[in-house]
Design an enzyme around this catalytic site. Structure first.
Site, PDB file in Angstrom:
ATOM      1  CB  CYS A 160      -0.911  -0.029   1.223  1.00  0.00           C
ATOM      2  SG  CYS A 160      -2.210   1.210   1.206  1.00  0.00           S
ATOM      3  CB  CYS A 354      -5.967   5.413  -5.609  1.00  0.00           C
ATOM      4  SG  CYS A 354      -5.346   6.014  -4.026  1.00  0.00           S
TER       5      CYS A 354
END
Length: 426
Positions: A160, A354
């Site tokens: 991440c 995102c």
């Protein structure tokens, strides 16, 4: 009457419970089990770590929210999953039986894989939980009294990377506001093979754009970085070349460091024989079901997804909000189908979308599908992304308060980006 247990109450688990109730009505029992009694909006943690958010603004008490919708809640961690007998054992020794289990626990943070890492027993901060963000803020406030070198980035095996970039830019911007930026050299240390890889093999011109942004913020970087240990005020980093050979050894001093760790599966999940891969992530089929236990489903960070490509320093593939949302919706439809005696047909999408904040601007990336080659490979930067991220935060928290089962990404984010949903995850 079927009993569906949702294990984990994060950005996957809470929507799962709401969607299950909306899909199944009141004729079936739903129970949510979570280690803590509050929901935390994890994407806001980088803001919390510099004091741009209060804890109260990004957390919500779970029990009253679920009670309004006839959903039971147990605020206790699971000690063991007895998958053969369809039960969860809790820390107090009690058992909860289930007909269907939905695992949305998120990850265990594997700080132990790098000696000296982590906010409690080590020397680095984290923004992976609101508790860690609180700890990072306390350390930051001390740092402001004695500013110096800072290291921000991601450890070997991390998957991440977006929050690491976000925090680097937010950290820099906050120091600028305080007129202290000139006292703080910042180095971005990442296991990615290049800036903007993001665990996705790059998205559009993410490499060029993020390199440019780092230069504009006077942030140096080290890629293919294998952090080997961390001592008080010093980080040891082995930089590899593209062939995986040692290129350089670094001993980097720091007064403050935030490094995202590698993830593993939580113990109660990872210890179930045949459920997970060696890292403890749940192995699922195309319908989000366990390949061994057909009444166990899983969504989110705790799902096993292979890396996009092999890299000199190990990196994992991220699970972004849109992907988690689509996984949850697929699970809900497939459980409803199974209860009705119908075959599973719903599939989650392995697409990455995102919104990454940069303090006063931001970057949006879209990879459809996540694994190349892609139908959409798009990366844009602008102040509108910063504003969109704020709006997303406010709406998602409103969604949790209201108990809405409305899909956030599907209805708003994709529409705002002018993208039509792609349902095929392969």
């Amino acid at each position: 009457m079927a009993h569906i247990v949702v294990l984990g109450a994060g950005i996957g688990g809470m929507p799962a419970a709401y969607e299950l109730r909306a899909e199944l009505g009141g004729s079936h029992r739903i129970t949510v089990i979570n280690a803590v009694d509050y929901f935390q909006f994890v994407p806001s943690n980088p803001w919390r770590a510099v004091g741009w958010r209060t804890r109260e603004a990004i957390t919500l008490p779970i029990e009253p929210l679920l009670k309004k919708r006839g959903i039971e809640f147990i605020g206790q961690a699971a000690a063991r999953i007895d998958a053969e007998n369809n039960a969860i054992e809790l820390l107090d020794g009690s058992r909860v039986d289930y007909d269907y289990l939905v695992i949305t626990t998120g990850p265990r943070l594997a700080f132990e894989e790098v000696p000296g890492a982590g906010p409690t027993e080590g020397h680095t901060q984290s923004v992976c939980s609101v508790d860690h963000a609180d700890h990072a803020l306390t350390a930051y406030e001390r740092f402001l009294d004695a500013p110096g070198p800072a290291i921000i980035g991601a450890m070997p095996g991390a998957s991440c990377f977006g929050p690491a970039y976000e925090f680097a830019f937010i950290f820099s911007r906050d120091l600028q506001k305080r007129k202290l930026r000139h006292k703080v050299p910042i180095t971005f240390v990442t296991s990615e093979p290049y800036i903007g890889h993001l665990g996705l093999g790059g998205v559009g011109d993410s490499k060029g754009m993020l390199e440019s942004e780092l230069r504009n913020h006077d942030i140096k970087w080290i890629c293919n970085a294998k952090v080997t240990k961390v001592e008080d005020s010093k980080m040891f980093v082995t930089e590899l070349d593209d062939m995986g050979q040692v290129k350089r050894e670094h001993e980097l001093p720091f007064n403050y460091s935030m490094m995202l760790p590698a993830f593993k599966g939580v113990d109660a999940v990872a210890n179930v024989e045949g459920l997970c891969n060696p890292r403890g992530f749940v192995i699922i089929d195309e319908y989000q079901r366990s390949k061994k236990y057909r009444n166990i489903y899983s969504a989110g960070v705790c799902v096993a997804i292979p890396p996009v490509e092999a890299t000199p320093v190990p990196t994992g593939a991220p699970k972004t909000g849109y992907m988690i949302e689509s996984m949850v919706t697929a699970i809900v439809h497939n459980i409803a189908a199974d209860i009705a005696g119908q075959p599973a047909t719903a599939k989650g999408t392995w697409n990455a979308i995102c919104l990454a904040d940069m303090g006063d601007t931001g970057a949006a990336f879209v990879a459809l599908p996540q694994i190349p080659p892609r139908n959409v490979n798009w990366f844009k930067k602008g102040k509108w992304v910063h504003l969109a991220k704020i709006a997303f935060e406010k709406y998602f928290i409103y969604k949790m308060k209201s108990g809405s089962s409305e899909p956030v990404y599907e209805k708003y984010v994709l529409k705002a980006l002018g993208i039509t949903r792609l349902t095929d995850r392969h």
